[in-house]
Design an enzyme around this catalytic site. Structure first.
Site, PDB file in Angstrom:
ATOM      1  N   TYR A  60       0.775  -1.233  -0.017  1.00 21.04           N
ATOM      2  CA  TYR A  60      -0.036  -0.065  -0.050  1.00 21.04           C
ATOM      3  C   TYR A  60       0.862   1.119   0.031  1.00 21.04           C
ATOM      4  O   TYR A  60       0.485   2.426  -0.731  1.00 21.04           O
ATOM      5  CB  TYR A  60      -0.841  -0.140   1.132  1.00 21.04           C
ATOM      6  N   SER A  61       2.000   1.123   0.770  1.00 17.41           N
ATOM      7  CA  SER A  61       2.777   2.319   0.925  1.00 17.41           C
ATOM      8  C   SER A  61       3.455   2.609  -0.498  1.00 17.41           C
ATOM      9  O   SER A  61       3.319   4.169  -0.875  1.00 17.41           O
ATOM     10  CB  SER A  61       3.820   2.236   2.129  1.00 17.41           C
TER      11      SER A  61
END
Length: 319
Positions: free
Chosen positions: A137-138
């Protein structure tokens, strides 16, 4: 103003679409199904059948601004899902917006673009992104930000908004997770919930989106936050209490949670197990400080919270 919204079936996009429609804007929203059509119409917006893979200038139909909220925000999923939605989907939406002649592109991002597993303490927008983060996600949201920043041009201003810990009415993540984990007896804190965090009430984020329609400097990122800093235990317990839920005090140390998450992720991937494991990202996000500074948004957007945490909690209790 004609505003095209992605992710209007979700928490942030839905709140933004409803807000702008109520203020008389012509709101069009990306929709992938009949069920999504119904949700969007209930918000006062017009559904446009397309998705992040095929969105084009014709779908935007002369939009003045695009508010890009759609993203793959799950902590667990197919390996390629984060890239397809967060990077490729943002690239497709940027291209469609430019070709449609939109003047502004407002990208809803996250403080997660900074995470490598460290604490974030007293951090502002000068802190480096983590495009090579170990968390899907990051790194995908970080690379999406890079695309949005690079797309900025004199006739096509791009603005990046970074909320942290979005909460409030319509939440589709936190409260449902609390209720589910309490039901099966699996709720526990990491480090007794003592990690410090900034937060963002949904009304404050929508207010910042509205400001970004006419204010802000192109190609810039802005943290959008509530006033004050709280521990994870303080804010999550307070939100749970609005539903009459008292969370237990059971806790594990962060080193154990990190280790368990790594082992579980490996086992789930190797053996294709059902359900969702504790993820490395989930263990990290609950145990690291995330104390951010929103002075830039206050200075350049004219942002200030329109609702306090205390009032937000009172409204949740009354809902």
């Amino acid at each position: 103003m004609r505003i095209f919204v992605t992710g209007a079936s979700g928490f942030v996009g839905g709140a933004a679409a409803k807000h702008f429609a109520a203020r008389g804007h012509d709101v069009r929203a990306m929709s992938r199904s009949e069920a999504s059509d119904e949700k969007i119409r209930a918000l006062g917006a017009t559904p446009v059948r397309c998705d992040l893979a095929d969105v084009s200038a014709s779908h935007l139909d002369g939009a003045d601004a695009v508010v890009h909220c759609a993203a793959f925000v799950e902590q667990w999923g197919p390996i390629d899902a984060w890239k397809r939605f967060n990077i490729d989907g943002t690239a497709h939406t940027l291209k469609a917006a430019r070709e449609a002649g939109a003047k502004r592109f407002i990208h809803i991002s996250t403080e997660s673009v900074l995470w490598r597993g460290q604490h974030l303490r007293g951090v502002d927008e000068t802190y480096p992104r983590a495009p090579n983060s170990p968390y899907p996600y990051s790194w995908t949201k970080a690379r999406a930000e890079e695309l949005v920043e690079a797309a900025n041009a004199p006739a096509f201003l791009t603005i990046i908004l970074r909320p942290r810990f979005i909460w409030g009415p319509g939440d589709t993540t936190l409260l449902p997770t609390i209720e589910r984990m309490m039901k099966i007896g699996q709720w526990m804190w990491i480090n007794h919930g003592q990690a410090k965090t900034s937060t963002t009430h949904i009304a404050n984020l929508v207010h910042a989106i509205e400001l970004a329609l006419t204010k802000g400097n192109g190609g810039q990122a802005y943290f959008v936050l509530d006033d004050g800093v709280r521990t994870m235990k303080e804010i999550i317990s307070a939100i749970a209490a609005t539903r009459g839920i008292k969370l237990p005090d059971k806790s594990v140390p962060s080193w154990l949670a990190d280790t368990m998450a790594g082992v579980m992720e490996g086992a789930w991937r190797t053996f294709n197990l059902k359900g969702e494991p504790l993820t490395r990202f989930g263990a990290m996000i609950m145990s690291r400080d995330s104390v951010l500074i929103d002075a830039k948004a206050r200075r350049e957007l004219g942002y200030a919270p329109v609702i306090s945490v205390e009032e937000g909690l009172r409204q949740l209790s009354a809902a």
